[in-house]
Enzyme design. Structure first.
Site, PDB file in Angstrom:
ATOM      1  N   ARG A   1      84.567 -14.640  66.339  1.00  0.00           N
ATOM      2  CA  ARG A   1      85.866 -13.961  66.299  1.00  0.00           C
ATOM      3  C   ARG A   1      86.956 -14.770  65.598  1.00  0.00           C
ATOM      4  NH1 ARG A   1      83.879 -12.619  71.527  1.00  0.00           N
ATOM      5  NH2 ARG A   1      83.312 -10.406  71.633  1.00  0.00           N
TER       6      ARG A   1
ATOM      7  N   LYS B   1      93.093 -11.258  52.008  1.00  0.00           N
ATOM      8  CA  LYS B   1      92.186 -10.113  51.950  1.00  0.00           C
ATOM      9  C   LYS B   1      90.754 -10.624  51.848  1.00  0.00           C
ATOM     10  CE  LYS B   1      94.788  -6.274  49.914  1.00  0.00           C
ATOM     11  NZ  LYS B   1      94.816  -5.341  48.765  1.00  0.00           N
TER      12      LYS B   1
ATOM     13  N   GLU C   1      94.523 -10.348  35.790  1.00  0.00           N
ATOM     14  CA  GLU C   1      95.319 -10.448  37.010  1.00  0.00           C
ATOM     15  C   GLU C   1      96.614 -11.225  36.779  1.00  0.00           C
ATOM     16  OE1 GLU C   1      94.808  -8.779  39.637  1.00  0.00           O
ATOM     17  OE2 GLU C   1      92.676  -8.432  39.960  1.00  0.00           O
TER      18      GLU C   1
ATOM     19  N   LYS D   1     102.868 -13.416  44.060  1.00  0.00           N
ATOM     20  CA  LYS D   1     102.020 -12.887  45.122  1.00  0.00           C
ATOM     21  C   LYS D   1     102.463 -13.404  46.486  1.00  0.00           C
ATOM     22  CE  LYS D   1      97.449 -11.576  46.490  1.00  0.00           C
ATOM     23  NZ  LYS D   1      96.028 -11.392  46.110  1.00  0.00           N
TER      24      LYS D   1
ATOM     25  N   GLU E   1      99.599  -4.898  53.751  1.00  0.00           N
ATOM     26  CA  GLU E   1      99.657  -3.814  52.777  1.00  0.00           C
ATOM     27  C   GLU E   1     100.163  -2.509  53.392  1.00  0.00           C
ATOM     28  OE1 GLU E   1      96.943  -3.870  49.167  1.00  0.00           O
ATOM     29  OE2 GLU E   1      96.226  -2.089  50.200  1.00  0.00           O
TER      30      GLU E   1
ATOM     31  N   ARG F   1     103.048  -4.439  49.288  1.00  0.00           N
ATOM     32  CA  ARG F   1     101.885  -5.157  48.763  1.00  0.00           C
ATOM     33  C   ARG F   1     100.989  -4.283  47.902  1.00  0.00           C
ATOM     34  NH1 ARG F   1      97.929  -9.502  51.915  1.00  0.00           N
ATOM     35  NH2 ARG F   1      96.502  -9.801  50.166  1.00  0.00           N
TER      36      ARG F   1
ATOM     37  N   ASN G   1      98.052  -3.777  43.366  1.00  0.00           N
ATOM     38  CA  ASN G   1      96.860  -3.046  42.940  1.00  0.00           C
ATOM     39  C   ASN G   1      97.081  -2.280  41.636  1.00  0.00           C
ATOM     40  OD1 ASN G   1      95.041  -3.696  45.119  1.00  0.00           O
ATOM     41  ND2 ASN G   1      96.313  -2.410  46.426  1.00  0.00           N
TER      42      ASN G   1
ATOM     43  N   HIS H   1      94.143  -1.061  39.634  1.00  0.00           N
ATOM     44  CA  HIS H   1      92.950  -1.203  40.456  1.00  0.00           C
ATOM     45  C   HIS H   1      92.339   0.137  40.877  1.00  0.00           C
ATOM     46  CE1 HIS H   1      94.297  -5.304  40.487  1.00  0.00           C
ATOM     47  NE2 HIS H   1      93.336  -5.699  41.296  1.00  0.00           N
TER      48      HIS H   1
ATOM     49  N   HIS I   1      88.650   0.037  40.091  1.00  0.00           N
ATOM     50  CA  HIS I   1      87.600   0.088  41.110  1.00  0.00           C
ATOM     51  C   HIS I   1      86.628   1.241  40.846  1.00  0.00           C
ATOM     52  CE1 HIS I   1      90.054  -2.289  44.349  1.00  0.00           C
ATOM     53  NE2 HIS I   1      89.557  -3.063  43.404  1.00  0.00           N
TER      54      HIS I   1
ATOM     55  N   HIS J   1      85.307  -7.686  37.460  1.00  0.00           N
ATOM     56  CA  HIS J   1      86.455  -7.064  38.112  1.00  0.00           C
ATOM     57  C   HIS J   1      87.690  -7.094  37.208  1.00  0.00           C
ATOM     58  CE1 HIS J   1      89.329  -5.879  41.160  1.00  0.00           C
ATOM     59  NE2 HIS J   1      89.975  -7.014  41.015  1.00  0.00           N
TER      60      HIS J   1
END
Length: 385
Positions: free
Chosen positions: A145, A167, A209, A251, A261, A265, A269, A272, A276, A289
């Protein structure tokens, strides 16, 4: 101070940049998240310097998670640097590439921890690009955990984006990064020296990026990238150092305001949603990517233009810069309906409505929906349909 407010007198200046050819000085950027705050160390010679890791908790055991490409280059150097903090330093080499960012590979990390009896104080070190960083972070968030982890990104893309902000996750066959958690590292170590061993294609992927931060947050930085793109492609140390630092500043500011997000935030993206879809549609790993994001930014700019937010001149300017960075600007022909189907699986989608990060004006972004008919026009204009 907001790193996004680049036109304010007290904001970091993208104009005051080092001259290409200068040495890159060691610098740091702070991610301010209260008790989860941490530093991004940026400079040369950091990876193998024991002092770099002074803020990392000591523990009986540490696990270096890397891949078969990066581990032979840097794992032993990292092991020696952290040996004084962890009497037992274990290592695991994962297969390389986005195609392996899945449950099977993730479980191999858990297997390594359990077989060696790693406890809840064990520190994980993610040594590699975004795939290694995302999976190591997810393993750290999940094992017992939650155990501490450190990001040691070895690609430009990971240094300016994926290693920062917490993330973590893996891909599902139906969608990229659909399984994961927000979980912050103890430290991010951006050693600029490792960028010298990157294949040219990987360097270009990272520049995607870097470029995205200009249209969404800082046009002075965008101007600087345009003026220095050749130096960046040539791996000039001073240029890369400035690009990494300013990207991390932007960032850090965004993540500090919106860690999970919930709103702001999402602007990170940019490109993206389309990107994606390209990755999932072609099969993970067919395009890197950053290549998919670069093309996705061209498509997102085209959408922004057709929504009446920016003019054709800015769209063309962004496209030229992306092309100069060595990135694709024409989308693969997946077909309009396949693109729409894949984009409806994007994490930002709500009740089947696709949400896009668009440029409201150069230097400012927003999240919007758009009619399918207009999106199809964009796909056709960009070669996807």
């Amino acid at each position: 101070m907001s790193a996004l407010a680049s036109d304010r007198a007290d904001a970091p200046s993208s104009a005051a940049h080092p001259v290409p050819g200068q040495a890159a000085a060691r610098q740091g950027v702070r991610i301010d998240l209260g008790e989860r705050s941490y530093d991004i160390a940026i400079g040369s010679g950091l990876l193998g310097d024991a002092a770099t890791y002074d803020a990392v908790p000591r523990s009986a055991t540490a696990l270096i998670v890397s891949n078969v490409t990066v581990a032979p280059l840097y794992a032993e150097r990292l092991r020696q640097a952290i040996a004084g903090r962890h009497p037992q330093v274990l290592a695991i080499e994962l297969p390389d590439g986005e195609a392996h960012k899945n449950w099977t590979t993730l479980n191999s990390i858990f297997d390594a921890l359990l077989v060696k009896g790693a406890d809840r104080k064990t520190v994980l070190y993610a040594l590699g690009g975004g795939v290694v960083g995302d999976m190591t972070g997810f393993a750290a968030a999940s094992y017992m955990r939650g155990v501490p982890f450190v990001q040691v990104p070895t690609t430009l893309l990971a240094q300016v984006d994926s290693s920062v902000g917490g993330k973590t996750g893996i891909n599902h066959p139906l969608g990229k990064n659909m399984l994961g958690a927000f979980y912050q590292p103890q430290l991010v170590v951006c050693d600029l020296d490792v960028l010298q061993t990157l294949p040219p294609r990987e360097l270009s992927a990272g520049l995607a990026e870097v470029i995205k931060y200009g249209p969404i947050a800082d046009m002075a930085f965008f101007d600087w990238i345009e003026a220095n793109i050749d130096a960046l492609v040539a791996r000039d140390a001073a240029a890369l150092g400035h690009a990494v630092r300013r990207s991390c500043e932007i960032k850090a500011d965004v993540v500090g305001q919106d860690e999970r997000e919930g709103g702001l935030r999402a602007i990170l993206n940019f490109g993206h949603t389309f990107g994606h879809a390209i990755e999932a549609g072609l099969g993970y790993g067919a395009w890197l990517h950053g290549e998919a994001v670069g093309c996705g930014m061209v498509m997102a700019a085209e959408l922004s233009q057709r929504l009446g937010l920016i003019d054709a001149a800015f769209t063309a300017r962004l496209r030229r810069l992306i092309e100069r960075a060595g990135l694709p600007v024409v989308a693969p022909k997946l077909g309009a309906q396949r693109f729409l189907e894949l984009m409806r699986l994007d994490k930002k989608a709500e009740a089947g409505a696709i949400k896009f990060v668009v440029i409201e004006q150069p230097g400012r972004a927003a999240v919007r929906t758009a009619p399918d008919a207009l999106v199809v026009e964009v796909l056709q204009a960009c070669g996807a349909a």
